[in-house]
Design a protein around this motif. Structure first.
Motif, short mmCIF file in Angstrom:
data_model
loop_
_atom_site.label_atom_id
_atom_site.label_comp_id
_atom_site.label_asym_id
_atom_site.label_seq_id
_atom_site.Cartn_x
_atom_site.Cartn_y
_atom_site.Cartn_z
N ALA A 176 0.85 -1.19 0.00
CA ALA A 176 0.00 0.00 0.00
C ALA A 176 0.88 1.24 0.00
N PRO A 177 0.52 2.26 -0.76
CA PRO A 177 1.34 3.46 -0.79
C PRO A 177 1.33 4.18 0.56
N ALA A 178 2.44 4.80 0.88
CA ALA A 178 2.54 5.55 2.14
C ALA A 178 1.62 6.75 2.07
N PRO A 179 1.06 7.14 3.20
CA PRO A 179 0.18 8.30 3.17
C PRO A 179 0.94 9.55 2.74
N ALA A 180 0.33 10.29 1.85
CA ALA A 180 0.98 11.49 1.32
C ALA A 180 0.87 12.63 2.32
N VAL A 181 1.79 13.56 2.22
CA VAL A 181 1.74 14.74 3.06
C VAL A 181 0.55 15.58 2.62
N ALA A 182 -0.14 16.16 3.57
CA ALA A 182 -1.33 16.95 3.24
C ALA A 182 -0.97 18.09 2.31
N PRO A 183 -1.76 18.32 1.28
CA PRO A 183 -1.50 19.43 0.38
C PRO A 183 -1.55 20.75 1.15
N VAL A 184 -0.89 21.73 0.63
CA VAL A 184 -0.82 23.03 1.29
C VAL A 184 -2.21 23.58 1.54
N ALA A 185 -3.14 23.37 0.63
CA ALA A 185 -4.48 23.91 0.77
C ALA A 185 -5.22 23.30 1.96
N GLN A 186 -4.83 22.08 2.41
CA GLN A 186 -5.54 21.42 3.49
C GLN A 186 -4.87 21.63 4.84
N ARG A 187 -3.75 22.31 4.92
CA ARG A 187 -3.09 22.57 6.18
C ARG A 187 -3.86 23.63 6.96
N LEU A 188 -3.74 23.58 8.26
CA LEU A 188 -4.46 24.53 9.11
C LEU A 188 -3.89 25.93 8.95
N ARG A 189 -4.75 26.85 8.66
CA ARG A 189 -4.35 28.24 8.52
C ARG A 189 -4.37 28.87 9.90
N THR A 190 -3.25 29.46 10.33
CA THR A 190 -3.15 30.00 11.68
C THR A 190 -2.97 31.51 11.71
N GLU A 191 -2.71 32.15 10.60
CA GLU A 191 -2.54 33.60 10.56
C GLU A 191 -3.48 34.20 9.51
N PHE A 192 -4.05 35.37 9.86
CA PHE A 192 -5.04 35.98 9.01
C PHE A 192 -4.75 37.47 8.86
N PRO A 193 -4.54 37.93 7.63
CA PRO A 193 -4.28 39.36 7.42
C PRO A 193 -5.57 40.18 7.56
N PHE A 194 -5.42 41.43 7.95
CA PHE A 194 -6.56 42.32 8.07
C PHE A 194 -6.12 43.74 7.73
N GLU A 195 -7.11 44.60 7.53
CA GLU A 195 -6.86 46.02 7.31
C GLU A 195 -7.85 46.80 8.16
N LEU A 196 -7.32 47.62 9.04
CA LEU A 196 -8.16 48.40 9.95
C LEU A 196 -8.94 49.46 9.19
N PRO A 197 -10.16 49.75 9.61
CA PRO A 197 -10.97 50.78 8.93
C PRO A 197 -10.32 52.17 8.99
N ARG A 198 -9.78 52.55 10.14
CA ARG A 198 -9.15 53.86 10.28
C ARG A 198 -7.63 53.74 10.37
N GLY A 199 -7.15 52.88 11.22
CA GLY A 199 -5.72 52.69 11.39
C GLY A 199 -5.21 53.23 12.71
N TYR A 200 -4.17 52.60 13.22
CA TYR A 200 -3.54 53.03 14.46
C TYR A 200 -2.54 54.13 14.15
#
Length: 176
Positions: A43-67
């Protein structure tokens, strides 16, 4: 009752010879060995999860006014990471939060915002000096990224049956 194979291929049951039968669940001779053939591929070894299926832990944002920093520079683009249980527990020991529970969101956001413009570090003092509209934006954004990525639900219009999404965000930051 002890069963052993006899020398003649017959089964011995407590010292008595028993005739082998085709219906016996205990074979008296070894099963025939299959002719050698092609070996099935492992049986083939399990493949490494594709990049699209990895857990996303950082999220970009843009403040409405800004600091606005001390030099008058406006910082609008930033990154927020997913919160951990520790991120939500440590602020509860903060004296400012114990005296004023509304301060919880300021301390919590100071822990999970990893970048804001070109500031060298983001902490609760920076969040504390943001405009109220930016603080409200960050509180909603925190809820969205820490609640399976969003707080929207797919619904259907009862009149025209057209599908659309509604925002379900509601409780205060840091409360479940």
């Amino acid at each position: 009752m002890r069963r052993t194979a006899g020398r003649s291929g017959a089964m011995t049951v407590t010292g008595q010879e028993a005739a082998p039968s085709a219906t016996s669940p205990f074979p008296t001779t070894a099963a025939p060995v299959a002719a050698p053939g092609p070996t099935p591929a492992p049986a083939p070894a399990p493949a490494v999860a594709p990049v699209a299926q990895r857990l996303r832990t950082e999220f970009p944002f843009e403040l409405p006014r800004g600091y606005v920093d001390e030099a008058g520079n406006v910082h609008r683009e930033g990154v927020m990471r997913l919160a951990t249980a520790r991120d939500e527990l440590i602020p509860l020991r903060d004296v400012r939060v114990q005296e004023n529970p509304a301060y919880l969101s300021v301390v919590l956001l100071g822990r999970v915002i990893t970048r804001l413009g070109n500031l060298p570090m983001v902490h609760d003092g920076i969040v504390e000096n943001m405009f109220a509209s930016d603080l409200a934006f960050l509180q909603d954004f925190y809820r969205q990224v820490n609640a399976e990525g969003h707080t929207r639900a797919a619904v259907e219009c009862p009149h025209c049956s057209e599908p659309f999404e509604v925002e379900l965000g509601g409780s205060r930051l840091g409360e479940s």
